[in-house]
Design a protein around this motif. Structure first.
Motif, mmCIF file in Angstrom:
data_model
loop_
_atom_site.group_PDB
_atom_site.id
_atom_site.type_symbol
_atom_site.label_atom_id
_atom_site.label_comp_id
_atom_site.label_asym_id
_atom_site.label_seq_id
_atom_site.Cartn_x
_atom_site.Cartn_y
_atom_site.Cartn_z
ATOM 1 N N MET A 110 20.751 -10.038 -8.339
ATOM 2 C CA MET A 110 21.665 -9.556 -7.547
ATOM 3 C C MET A 110 20.123 -10.056 -6.512
ATOM 4 S SD MET A 110 24.718 -9.107 -6.961
ATOM 5 C CE MET A 110 24.883 -8.191 -5.734
ATOM 6 N N PRO A 111 20.065 -10.107 -5.298
ATOM 7 C CA PRO A 111 18.653 -9.868 -3.827
ATOM 8 C C PRO A 111 19.057 -8.518 -3.881
ATOM 9 C CG PRO A 111 20.835 -11.145 -2.890
ATOM 10 C CD PRO A 111 21.340 -10.438 -4.482
ATOM 11 N N ILE A 112 17.873 -8.178 -3.006
ATOM 12 C CA ILE A 112 17.690 -6.657 -2.019
ATOM 13 C C ILE A 112 17.805 -7.382 -1.336
ATOM 14 C CG2 ILE A 112 16.329 -5.213 -2.166
ATOM 15 C CD1 ILE A 112 14.993 -5.488 -5.488
ATOM 16 N N TYR A 113 18.550 -6.390 -0.472
ATOM 17 C CA TYR A 113 18.859 -6.914 1.047
ATOM 18 C C TYR A 113 18.217 -5.982 1.866
ATOM 19 C CZ TYR A 113 23.562 -9.385 -0.455
ATOM 20 O OH TYR A 113 23.760 -10.270 -1.060
ATOM 21 N N TRP A 114 16.875 -6.568 2.614
ATOM 22 C CA TRP A 114 16.004 -5.374 3.612
ATOM 23 C C TRP A 114 16.544 -5.144 4.635
ATOM 24 C CZ3 TRP A 114 11.443 -4.461 3.437
ATOM 25 C CH2 TRP A 114 9.804 -3.682 4.284
ATOM 26 N N ASN A 115 17.157 -4.936 5.113
ATOM 27 C CA ASN A 115 17.934 -4.001 6.302
ATOM 28 C C ASN A 115 18.973 -3.313 5.722
ATOM 29 O OD1 ASN A 115 16.561 -5.720 8.336
ATOM 30 N ND2 ASN A 115 18.510 -6.822 9.172
ATOM 31 N N THR A 116 19.375 -2.944 4.621
ATOM 32 C CA THR A 116 19.954 -2.001 4.062
ATOM 33 C C THR A 116 18.774 -0.545 3.106
ATOM 34 O OG1 THR A 116 20.272 -2.440 1.564
ATOM 35 C CG2 THR A 116 21.710 -2.924 3.361
ATOM 36 N N LYS A 117 17.486 -0.499 4.130
ATOM 37 C CA LYS A 117 16.470 0.277 3.567
ATOM 38 C C LYS A 117 16.747 1.654 3.924
ATOM 39 C CE LYS A 117 13.389 -1.894 7.297
ATOM 40 N NZ LYS A 117 14.287 -2.351 6.887
ATOM 41 N N ILE A 118 16.535 2.531 3.420
ATOM 42 C CA ILE A 118 16.755 3.678 4.006
ATOM 43 C C ILE A 118 15.049 4.730 3.887
ATOM 44 C CG2 ILE A 118 17.755 6.248 3.944
ATOM 45 C CD1 ILE A 118 19.000 4.758 1.984
ATOM 46 N N VAL A 119 14.752 5.956 4.657
ATOM 47 C CA VAL A 119 13.783 6.101 5.393
ATOM 48 C C VAL A 119 14.241 7.761 5.401
ATOM 49 C CG1 VAL A 119 11.558 6.586 6.389
ATOM 50 C CG2 VAL A 119 12.650 4.547 6.133
ATOM 51 N N THR A 120 13.561 8.470 3.995
ATOM 52 C CA THR A 120 13.656 9.907 4.651
ATOM 53 C C THR A 120 11.932 10.850 4.493
ATOM 54 O OG1 THR A 120 13.483 10.093 2.204
ATOM 55 C CG2 THR A 120 16.060 9.511 3.182
ATOM 56 N N VAL A 121 11.959 11.968 4.609
ATOM 57 C CA VAL A 121 10.787 12.761 5.476
ATOM 58 C C VAL A 121 10.784 13.959 5.185
ATOM 59 C CG1 VAL A 121 8.499 12.918 6.423
ATOM 60 C CG2 VAL A 121 9.941 10.072 6.719
ATOM 61 N N GLU A 122 10.434 14.689 4.459
ATOM 62 C CA GLU A 122 9.753 16.484 4.339
ATOM 63 C C GLU A 122 8.541 16.454 5.285
ATOM 64 O OE1 GLU A 122 10.868 18.674 5.410
ATOM 65 O OE2 GLU A 122 12.740 19.159 4.808
ATOM 66 N N LEU A 123 8.559 17.719 5.174
ATOM 67 C CA LEU A 123 6.777 17.920 6.005
ATOM 68 C C LEU A 123 7.067 18.868 4.261
ATOM 69 C CD1 LEU A 123 7.212 20.047 9.383
ATOM 70 C CD2 LEU A 123 6.058 18.000 7.604
ATOM 71 N N GLU A 124 5.390 18.843 3.750
ATOM 72 C CA GLU A 124 5.096 19.158 3.029
ATOM 73 C C GLU A 124 4.815 21.295 2.536
ATOM 74 O OE1 GLU A 124 3.478 15.358 0.268
ATOM 75 O OE2 GLU A 124 1.758 16.506 1.140
ATOM 76 N N SER A 125 4.371 21.676 2.177
ATOM 77 C CA SER A 125 4.207 23.142 1.761
ATOM 78 C C SER A 125 3.053 23.314 1.237
ATOM 79 C CB SER A 125 5.174 24.629 1.141
ATOM 80 O OG SER A 125 4.942 23.877 -0.396
ATOM 81 N N THR A 126 2.755 21.836 0.513
ATOM 82 C CA THR A 126 1.272 22.479 -0.544
ATOM 83 C C THR A 126 1.042 20.711 -0.562
ATOM 84 O OG1 THR A 126 1.680 23.750 -2.182
ATOM 85 C CG2 THR A 126 -0.288 22.092 -2.409
ATOM 86 N N TYR A 127 0.093 20.318 0.005
ATOM 87 C CA TYR A 127 -0.259 18.645 0.762
ATOM 88 C C TYR A 127 -0.368 18.388 -0.950
ATOM 89 C CZ TYR A 127 -2.930 14.896 1.361
ATOM 90 O OH TYR A 127 -2.947 13.324 2.129
ATOM 91 N N GLY A 128 0.067 16.983 -0.684
ATOM 92 C CA GLY A 128 0.036 15.843 -2.299
ATOM 93 C C GLY A 128 1.467 16.477 -3.023
ATOM 94 N N THR A 129 1.861 17.288 -2.495
ATOM 95 C CA THR A 129 2.819 17.863 -4.118
ATOM 96 C C THR A 129 4.582 16.855 -3.063
ATOM 97 O OG1 THR A 129 1.775 19.555 -4.082
ATOM 98 C CG2 THR A 129 4.298 19.659 -4.827
ATOM 99 N N ASP A 130 4.986 16.149 -3.758
ATOM 100 C CA ASP A 130 6.547 15.981 -3.313
ATOM 101 C C ASP A 130 6.910 16.785 -3.142
ATOM 102 O OD1 ASP A 130 8.741 14.233 -3.242
ATOM 103 O OD2 ASP A 130 8.221 13.452 -5.236
ATOM 104 N N ALA A 131 7.432 16.408 -1.349
ATOM 105 C CA ALA A 131 8.681 16.955 -0.792
ATOM 106 C C ALA A 131 9.949 17.210 -1.327
ATOM 107 C CB ALA A 131 8.381 18.271 0.645
ATOM 108 N N THR A 132 10.451 16.534 -1.940
ATOM 109 C CA THR A 132 11.492 15.925 -2.305
ATOM 110 C C THR A 132 12.828 15.790 -1.352
ATOM 111 O OG1 THR A 132 12.700 17.708 -2.744
ATOM 112 C CG2 THR A 132 11.357 16.715 -4.124
ATOM 113 N N PRO A 133 12.395 14.985 -0.272
ATOM 114 C CA PRO A 133 13.173 14.999 0.173
ATOM 115 C C PRO A 133 14.580 13.622 0.378
ATOM 116 C CG PRO A 133 11.163 12.911 0.840
ATOM 117 C CD PRO A 133 11.434 13.942 0.414
ATOM 118 N N ASP A 134 15.768 15.168 1.466
ATOM 119 C CA ASP A 134 17.256 13.784 0.513
ATOM 120 C C ASP A 134 17.682 13.657 1.908
ATOM 121 O OD1 ASP A 134 17.649 15.685 2.196
ATOM 122 O OD2 ASP A 134 18.484 17.052 0.182
#
Length: 309
Positions: free
Chosen positions: A1-25
Motif C-alpha cells: 500500500m502506498p503512503i499518502y503524503w497529504n494525510t500527514k499529521i503534525v503534533t507539538v508540545e512544549l518540553e518541561s525538560t530540554y530534549g525530553t519527549d513531551a509526547t504530544p497527542d
C-alpha cells in the motif's frame, strides 16, 4: 500500500525538560499548510581508510538532526485573551507569550531561556520525532491572500518508527479571512497610510546545532529581524523613504488584520530603521516601492509585538 503524503499529521508540545519527549497527542495537533520534513540531516564523516585497492570509502553519520517546515494560517483563537493553537510554535521560536484574561494575548521576542518543544510528524503510520526543537518564524500578509506564519524547526534526531496515528483535534484553528481593505484596516509606516501589496516580518533567528561531548542541543544564538513591504509609491512630500534612509530614521510600522473580537491580529514594530530603497517596481503600470526596514530594540526585547485582541 502506498503512503499518502497529504494525510500527514503534525503534533507539538512544549518540553518541561530540554530534549525530553513531551509526547504530544491529538489534542496538540497543528493545522499545517505545505508541510515538509528532511528527516535525517547531518554530516558523513569519512573514515579515510588506506586499502590496497581503489574503492569508495566508508562513512559514519554524525550530527544527526531533522528539519520540519510548514505554514499556519494567521488567525486568532476567536476569544480575546485565549492563546491560539499556534501560540506554542512561536514560543519555540524565542518568543514570550503574555496573556491578559478576556483581553489579549501578546507575543514578543526574548533573548534567553528560550523554550523548546517536541514535534511529531506522521507520514502514514511512520512517526518522525523531533525533540529539543527550536526554530524561526516569518509573518506574511499579501493582498487578497490568506495571512500566514511560516515556520522552520530543527530538532534532535530520533529513529523513525511505525506508530498508531492519533485523531487530531483541530478545533483551535478557525477559518481565516483574506487580507483585503475591509479585513485589514490598518497598514501604516511612520503614521502614513499605505496601499500595501505585501508585507512580511522575518524573525531572523540564527538556529544552531551544537553537538559536543556531554551535550547535544539546538540553540537560538542570535537574531536579525527584517521587515519587507511592497507598497504603492507616494509623492515625496507625503513620504520620503530616501530621506528617512539617509537619516537612519526609526519609524513605526503597524499592520492590523481582522475586525471582530478574538480575531484581530496587530503586528507592531515601533522603532524600525528605514533601509535604502533599492529599486522601483511596476505593477499594472503603477509605481511601487519595495521597502526594507530593520526592527530595532529600544529598551530590549521590544523591537516588535504581535497582539491578538
Amino acid at each position: 500500500m502506498p503512503i499518502y503524503w497529504n494525510t500527514k499529521i503534525v503534533t507539538v508540545e512544549l518540553e518541561s525538560t530540554y530534549g525530553t519527549d513531551a509526547t504530544p497527542d491529538g489534542a496538540d495537533a497543528i493545522l499545517t499548510v505545505e508541510g515538509s520534513i528532511t528527516p535525517m540531516e547531518g554530516n558523513d564523516v569519512n573514515r579515510n581508510l588506506e586499502t590496497p585497492w581503489l574503492s569508495a570509502d566508508a562513512t559514519i553519520p554524525a550530527e544527526l538532526h531533522a528539519k520540519v517546515s510548514f505554514k499556519v494560517e494567521l488567525q486568532g483563537s476567536g476569544t480575546a485573551g485565549t492563546a491560539p493553537g499556534w501560540g506554542k510554535l512561536l514560543r519555540m521560536c524565542g518568543c514570550a507569550e503574555t496573556v491578559v484574561a478576556s483581553t489579549s494575548v501578546t507575543y514578543n521576542p526574548v533573548s534567553d531561556n528560550h523554550e523548546s518543544g517536541t514535534l511529531y510528524f506522521y507520514v502514514g503510520k511512520t512517526l518522525h520525532k523531533l525533540v529539543g526543537t527550536r526554530g524561526n518564524a516569518k509573518f506574511m500578509v499579501s493582498a487578497q491572500g490568506i495571512p500566514y506564519i511560516e515556520f522552520e524547526f530543527t530538532g534532535l534526531f530520533t529513529d523513525p518508527a511505525e506508530a498508531t496515528r492519533p485523531t487530531p483535534d483541530l478545533s483551535a484553528f478557525l477559518k481565516p479571512s483574506l487580507a483585503t481593505s475591509a479585513n485589514t484596516p490598518t497598514g501604516t509606516i511612520n503614521g502614513t497610510d499605505f496601499v500595501i501589496r505585501a508585507l512580511s516580518l522575518d524573525l531572523g533567528n540564527q538556529v544552531e546545532n551544537r553537538f559536543l561531548i556531554g551535550s547535544e542541543s539546538v540553540l537560538i544564538t542570535d537574531r536579525q529581524e527584517v521587515i519587507e513591504a511592497t507598497v504603492e509609491a507616494q509623492p515625496l512630500t507625503s513620504f520620503d523613504p530616501y530621506a528617512l534612509a539617509r537619516a537612519q530614521s526609526e519609524v513605526a510600522v503597524v499592520v492590523a488584520h481582522g475586525t471582530s473580537a478574538g480575531k484581530i491580529v496587530t503586528l507592531t514594530a515601533p522603532t524600525a530603521q528605514m533601509q535604502r530603497v533599492q529599486g522601483l517596481e511596476n505593477a499594472q503600470n503603477i509605481t511601487e516601492w519595495p521597502l526594507r526596514l530593520v526592527p530595532l530594540a529600544s529598551s530590549g526585547n521590544d523591537q516588535w509585538t504581535l497582539a491578538l485582541t
